[in-house]
Design an enzyme around this catalytic site. Structure first.
Site, PDB file in Angstrom:
ATOM      1  CE  LYS A  10      -3.971  -2.140   2.238  1.00 11.00           C
ATOM      2  NZ  LYS A  10      -4.922  -2.056   3.368  1.00 11.00           N
ATOM      3  CE1 TYR A  50      -9.431  -2.654  -0.464  1.00  8.78           C
ATOM      4  CE2 TYR A  50      -8.632  -0.888  -1.858  1.00  8.78           C
ATOM      5  CZ  TYR A  50      -8.385  -1.940  -0.998  1.00  8.78           C
ATOM      6  OH  TYR A  50      -7.086  -2.275  -0.679  1.00  8.78           O
ATOM      7  CG  ASN A 113      -3.665  -2.404   6.719  1.00  4.28           C
ATOM      8  OD1 ASN A 113      -3.382  -2.219   5.546  1.00  4.28           O
ATOM      9  ND2 ASN A 113      -4.836  -2.875   7.100  1.00  4.28           N
ATOM     10  CG  HIS A 116      -5.429  -6.089  -0.355  1.00  4.62           C
ATOM     11  ND1 HIS A 116      -6.675  -5.910   0.178  1.00  4.62           N
ATOM     12  CD2 HIS A 116      -5.538  -7.076  -1.289  1.00  4.62           C
ATOM     13  CE1 HIS A 116      -7.523  -6.744  -0.415  1.00  4.62           C
ATOM     14  NE2 HIS A 116      -6.853  -7.455  -1.313  1.00  4.62           N
ATOM     15  CD  GLU A 127      -8.868  -8.957  -3.537  1.00  9.31           C
ATOM     16  OE1 GLU A 127      -9.717  -8.552  -2.712  1.00  9.31           O
ATOM     17  OE2 GLU A 127      -7.819  -9.525  -3.174  1.00  9.31           O
TER      18      GLU A 127
END
Length: 138
Positions: A10, A50, A113, A116, A127
């Site tokens: 990310k 998303y 975080n 993913h 995905e």
């Protein structure tokens, strides 16, 4: 059970210079990279990716964040890939992540975080197909 999963490093982890460290942990975890690219997605692309979370209160913040800077998208291969990768990355909240996991080492918060990881074989395929065509996989 599939032997492939999808991940993104990310924007927070890319900005912090942790691409190499995270890739090293992925290799050390026994994964093979089947496809990989470095890119920045638009707000609209983040919303599409998303869309399963569109009704959740964090959706706008998530899509803003994911379109805020470059990412590294990758398809990984290993037996039991989805479950093993979820174990390697650790809990969404880095404060609750196990020692030695990617999120424990490189995430700074629940929203930033570091990585993913697909949560099911079905989502891993969806995905991966979002980012890669057949010619981009090895």
């Amino acid at each position: 059970m599939s032997n492939r999963t999808f991940t993104m490093i990310k924007p927070d982890a890319v900005k912090a210079g942790n691409i190499g460290n995270i890739l090293q942990m992925i290799y050390a975890g026994g994964f093979r990279i089947v496809a990989m690219k470095y890119l920045q997605i638009s707000k609209q692309q983040a919303e599409k990716f998303y869309e399963v979370h569109a009704s959740r209160p964090f959706y706008g913040e998530l899509t803003d964040f994911m379109s805020s800077g470059p990412i590294v998208a990758a398809i990984l291969e290993k037996d039991n890939a989805v479950i093993d990768f979820r174990t390697l990355i650790g809990a969404t909240n880095p404060a609750q992540a196990e020692e030695g996991t990617i999120r424990k080492k490189y995430a700074t918060s629940i929203s930033e975080n570091a990585v993913h990881g697909s949560d099911s074989d079905e989502n891993a395929a969806i995905e991966g197909n979002f980012f890669f065509n057949g010619l981009e996989r090895f």
